[in-house]
Design an enzyme around this catalytic site. Structure first.
Site, PDB file in Angstrom:
ATOM      1  N   HIS A   1       0.861  -1.194   0.000  1.00 23.18           N
ATOM      2  CA  HIS A   1       0.000   0.000   0.000  1.00 23.18           C
ATOM      3  C   HIS A   1       0.892   1.237   0.000  1.00 23.18           C
ATOM      4  CE1 HIS A   1      -3.135   2.834   1.208  1.00 23.18           C
ATOM      5  NE2 HIS A   1      -3.990   1.913   0.825  1.00 23.18           N
TER       6      HIS A   1
ATOM      7  N   ASP B   1      -7.977  -5.283   0.027  1.00 21.52           N
ATOM      8  CA  ASP B   1      -8.453  -6.139  -1.075  1.00 21.52           C
ATOM      9  C   ASP B   1      -8.099  -7.605  -0.905  1.00 21.52           C
ATOM     10  OD1 ASP B   1      -7.565  -3.319  -2.885  1.00 21.52           O
ATOM     11  OD2 ASP B   1      -9.620  -4.094  -2.762  1.00 21.52           O
TER      12      ASP B   1
HETATM   13  C1  SDX Z   1      -6.199   0.060  -2.808  1.00 18.40           C
HETATM   14  O1  SDX Z   1      -4.369   4.610  -2.027  1.00 18.40           O
HETATM   15  C2  SDX Z   1      -5.319   3.952  -1.356  1.00 18.40           C
HETATM   16  O2  SDX Z   1      -5.692   4.289  -0.238  1.00 18.40           O
HETATM   17  C3  SDX Z   1      -5.904   2.755  -2.086  1.00 18.40           C
HETATM   18  C4  SDX Z   1      -6.907   1.917  -1.300  1.00 18.40           C
HETATM   19  C5  SDX Z   1      -8.192   2.709  -1.031  1.00 18.40           C
HETATM   20  O3  SDX Z   1      -8.942   2.314  -0.108  1.00 18.40           O
HETATM   21  O4  SDX Z   1      -8.511   3.649  -1.818  1.00 18.40           O
HETATM   22  O5  SDX Z   1      -6.347   1.495  -0.066  1.00 18.40           O
HETATM   23  C6  SDX Z   1      -7.341   0.675  -2.087  1.00 18.40           C
HETATM   24  O6  SDX Z   1      -5.951   0.393  -3.951  1.00 18.40           O
HETATM   25  C7  SDX Z   1      -5.320  -0.922  -2.070  1.00 18.40           C
HETATM   26  C8  SDX Z   1      -4.088  -1.396  -2.923  1.00 18.40           C
HETATM   27  C9  SDX Z   1      -4.600  -2.490  -3.886  1.00 18.40           C
HETATM   28  N1  SDX Z   1      -3.543  -2.823  -4.844  1.00 18.40           N
HETATM   29  C10 SDX Z   1      -2.896  -4.020  -4.804  1.00 18.40           C
HETATM   30  O7  SDX Z   1      -3.049  -4.857  -3.895  1.00 18.40           O
HETATM   31  C11 SDX Z   1      -1.974  -4.260  -5.987  1.00 18.40           C
HETATM   32  C12 SDX Z   1      -0.633  -4.817  -5.478  1.00 18.40           C
HETATM   33  N2  SDX Z   1       0.046  -3.739  -4.736  1.00 18.40           N
HETATM   34  C13 SDX Z   1       1.013  -2.951  -5.484  1.00 18.40           C
HETATM   35  O8  SDX Z   1       0.681  -2.740  -6.847  1.00 18.40           O
HETATM   36  C14 SDX Z   1       1.487  -1.719  -4.698  1.00 18.40           C
HETATM   37  O9  SDX Z   1       1.771  -2.161  -3.426  1.00 18.40           O
HETATM   38  C15 SDX Z   1       0.593  -0.493  -4.606  1.00 18.40           C
HETATM   39  C16 SDX Z   1       0.167  -0.023  -5.933  1.00 18.40           C
HETATM   40  C17 SDX Z   1      -0.593  -0.780  -3.764  1.00 18.40           C
HETATM   41  C18 SDX Z   1       1.422   0.599  -3.922  1.00 18.40           C
HETATM   42  O10 SDX Z   1       2.433   0.930  -4.796  1.00 18.40           O
HETATM   43  P1  SDX Z   1       3.543   2.045  -4.424  1.00 18.40           P
HETATM   44  O11 SDX Z   1       3.199   2.766  -3.176  1.00 18.40           O
HETATM   45  O12 SDX Z   1       3.790   2.859  -5.645  1.00 18.40           O
HETATM   46  O13 SDX Z   1       4.767   1.190  -4.050  1.00 18.40           O
HETATM   47  P2  SDX Z   1       5.768   0.605  -5.082  1.00 18.40           P
HETATM   48  O14 SDX Z   1       5.033   0.012  -6.248  1.00 18.40           O
HETATM   49  O15 SDX Z   1       6.818   1.623  -5.358  1.00 18.40           O
HETATM   50  O16 SDX Z   1       6.399  -0.629  -4.246  1.00 18.40           O
HETATM   51  C19 SDX Z   1       7.401  -0.386  -3.283  1.00 18.40           C
HETATM   52  C20 SDX Z   1       8.286  -1.609  -3.414  1.00 18.40           C
HETATM   53  C21 SDX Z   1       8.719  -1.871  -4.844  1.00 18.40           C
HETATM   54  O17 SDX Z   1       9.990  -2.519  -4.780  1.00 18.40           O
HETATM   55  P3  SDX Z   1      11.312  -1.580  -5.010  1.00 18.40           P
HETATM   56  O18 SDX Z   1      11.131  -0.923  -6.378  1.00 18.40           O
HETATM   57  O19 SDX Z   1      11.305  -0.561  -3.883  1.00 18.40           O
HETATM   58  O20 SDX Z   1      12.445  -2.574  -4.952  1.00 18.40           O
HETATM   59  O21 SDX Z   1       7.561  -2.789  -3.005  1.00 18.40           O
HETATM   60  C22 SDX Z   1       7.406  -3.671  -4.121  1.00 18.40           C
HETATM   61  C23 SDX Z   1       7.719  -2.885  -5.374  1.00 18.40           C
HETATM   62  O22 SDX Z   1       8.292  -3.718  -6.363  1.00 18.40           O
HETATM   63  N3  SDX Z   1       6.014  -4.114  -4.089  1.00 18.40           N
HETATM   64  C24 SDX Z   1       5.594  -5.361  -4.275  1.00 18.40           C
HETATM   65  C25 SDX Z   1       4.197  -5.299  -4.085  1.00 18.40           C
HETATM   66  N4  SDX Z   1       3.822  -4.045  -3.817  1.00 18.40           N
HETATM   67  C26 SDX Z   1       4.953  -3.308  -3.836  1.00 18.40           C
HETATM   68  N5  SDX Z   1       6.254  -6.506  -4.569  1.00 18.40           N
HETATM   69  C27 SDX Z   1       5.465  -7.606  -4.682  1.00 18.40           C
HETATM   70  N6  SDX Z   1       4.119  -7.655  -4.518  1.00 18.40           N
HETATM   71  C28 SDX Z   1       3.464  -6.506  -4.216  1.00 18.40           C
HETATM   72  N7  SDX Z   1       2.148  -6.527  -4.038  1.00 18.40           N
END
Ligand code: SDX
Length: 452
Positions: free
Chosen positions: A328, A386
């Protein structure tokens, strides 16, 4: 349906914090010239203070750069507060766990819109106003017939909600608080009806009209699952679980879809068009589409022995696979909504007599393994709202294609509350970010006959 006459005005905006005397400041120094400027610091009631950079470009000639807005506040708001490190979520100061345990969705809607929990008379009046807006214009049904039967219900939601501005012109004057509240009531009231119609259309079943003697969640379940051939009795346990799921999804500060609604609204667009834009943004798998993606992921993993393979893929930078439902932007702790959702999972499956649901077993094992893995622990990737919601929704009889529709249904109240707050904020103006330009510098036009 005639517009309700009793709509209370939206919550008065909290006194917007702004720079004042004995102002706290930060100093910015341009090292190449030694030029320095003072930027005001503004504090809210809780949470990080902000540096007011509104005069930065005029004073120093720089833009800030923050793709994804990881360190940028877009507005002031008194609606929802999140402490990502502590896993805290407050709606108008009330903890989500308290609201999920003790309140109901109608109360939470009133709280988000008006800033306080309603007294019994206010609650009864608000619930009646919503109930008596649940029918949609009879002609709206013909819009559905333009879609293929296998159209994704979110595609239908974007189209039908956007079209509402063609039906409800009497509540599109955004400068009239009364019309804004009527439009807000209409959106909250009609989303379950529109969502249920999308579900019925996808199944080729007749639409079911709302009933005024049912509460919000029970009405929605009946519109989804009743058929004309027999009486449909709503399970009180499932209605309570549905109501709680709506509460957990109601609002969440300046997430992508809420920011989309605010940005659309900042140009003066009508509320129905703004909510349609929010639905479009929520559809993405990185946002509200994640609940559908979690179920698909669990079905792909298939069994516990396959979990290590997928954990490895999730950690591989060259692999686009991510653990859906994990991570998140703000929560660097367990999403408090996920904890409540997991508890509801067990209650709903017990009520339905579902024992050892394989997807739940798989999800809990995946969570256990991931939370012991240093990659997820070091990156603070915990289950989010989720991760478990889809398992409940599937057990209740919804197909995965309806999961994000239910998220949009519940988040509508958050979108309209934030939209009202934005319009009433004296400091708000049309949202228009700048950029760091890295394209071609000015060059002369070359006629096509002279191009190689
Ligand atoms: C919702 O914003 C909100 O409040 C949203 C929400 C709401 O109520 O409105 O809470 C609802 O959208 C919840 C999130 C649902 N999405 C997912 O579950 C999809 C999977 N999660 C990721 O796509 C990601 O965690 C996000 C999109 C939720 C957050 O992305 P960020 O903040 O841009 O973080 P990032 O992608 O930069 O990740 C940070 C690191 C990265 O590694 P590095 O580049 O630092 O080495 O963590 C890794 C990412 O590769 N990472 C994951 C991961 N999520 C982040 N690696 C594996 N699996 C994951 N799920």
């Amino acid at each position: 349906m005639a517009a309700s006459k009793s709509a209370a005005a939206p919550a008065a905006p909290a006194a917007a914090a702004k720079p004042g005397h004995n102002q706290e400041t930060v100093t910015l120094i341009e090292n190449s010239t030694g030029k320095k400027i003072e930027l005001p610091v503004i504090g809210g009631t809780i949470g990080p203070k902000v540096i007011d950079i509104r005069k930065l470009y005029a004073q120093l000639g720089y833009f800030t750069y923050d793709p994804g807005f990881t360190s940028t506040g877009s507005c002031q708001s008194a609606i929802t507060y999140i402490d990502g490190d502590e896993g805290v979520l407050l709606h108008r100061g009330y903890a989500i766990e308290d609201l999920a345990e003790n309140s109901d969705f109608m109360e939470v809607c009133y709280l988000l819109l008006h800033g306080e929990l309603p007294n019994p008379a206010q609650k009864a009046e608000f619930t009646k106003a919503i109930t008596y807006h649940t029918m949609v214009h009879e002609q709206l049904q013909y819009l559905y017939r333009g879609f293929r039967r296998d159209a994704h219900p979110m595609a239908i939601m974007v189209g039908v909600v956007g079209a509402l501005s063609a039906f409800y012109h009497d509540s599109t004057d955004i400068n009239d608080p009364h019309q804004r509240m009527i439009a807000s009531h209409r959106m909250i009231a009609k989303m379950p009806t529109i969502a249920a119609m999308a579900f019925k259309y996808s199944m080729g079943q007749p639409f079911v009209y709302p009933r005024n003697d049912l509460d919000y969640a029970a009405n929605f379940l009946r519109m989804c699952f009743a058929v004309p051939c027999e009486e449909y009795k709503v399970s009180p346990v499932l209605a309570k679980a549905m109501d709680r799921i709506f509460i957990l999804h109601a609002d969440h500060e300046q997430n992508a879809s809420t920011s989309t609604v605010r940005l659309s609204g900042s140009s003066g667009a009508n509320p129905f068009a703004c909510i349609a834009a929010g639905i479009a943004s929520l559809w993405g798998p990185a946002h509200g589409g994640a609940n559908e993606a979690v179920l698909k992921m669990l079905r792909t993993i298939g069994s516990k022995d396959k979990i290590p393979e997928y954990i490895k893929r999730a950690k591989n930078k060259d692999d686009s696979f991510r653990l859906m439902g994990f991570g998140h932007r703000v929560y660097k702790n367990y999403d408090p909504r996920a904890a409540v959702m997991r508890k509801s999972c067990h209650e709903v499956l017990d009520e339905l007599g579902v024992k050892n649901e394989p997807l739940l077993e798989l999800a809990m094992e995946l969570e256990r393994i991931a939370l012991e893995d240093d990659y997820f622990v070091s990156k603070k990737l915990f289950p989010n709202v989720d991760f478990y919601s889809g398992i409940i929704l599937q057990a209740m009889g919804f197909p995965t294609s309806m999961f994000t529709v239910l998220f949009a249904l519940a988040r509508t109240v958050g979108w309209v509350a934030q939209w009202n707050e934005m319009i009433e904020d004296p400091q708000q103006k049309i949202g228009r970010p700048r950029q760091l330009y890295n394209g071609a510098t000015k060059r002369a036009y070359v006629p096509v006959t002279k191009r190689k």
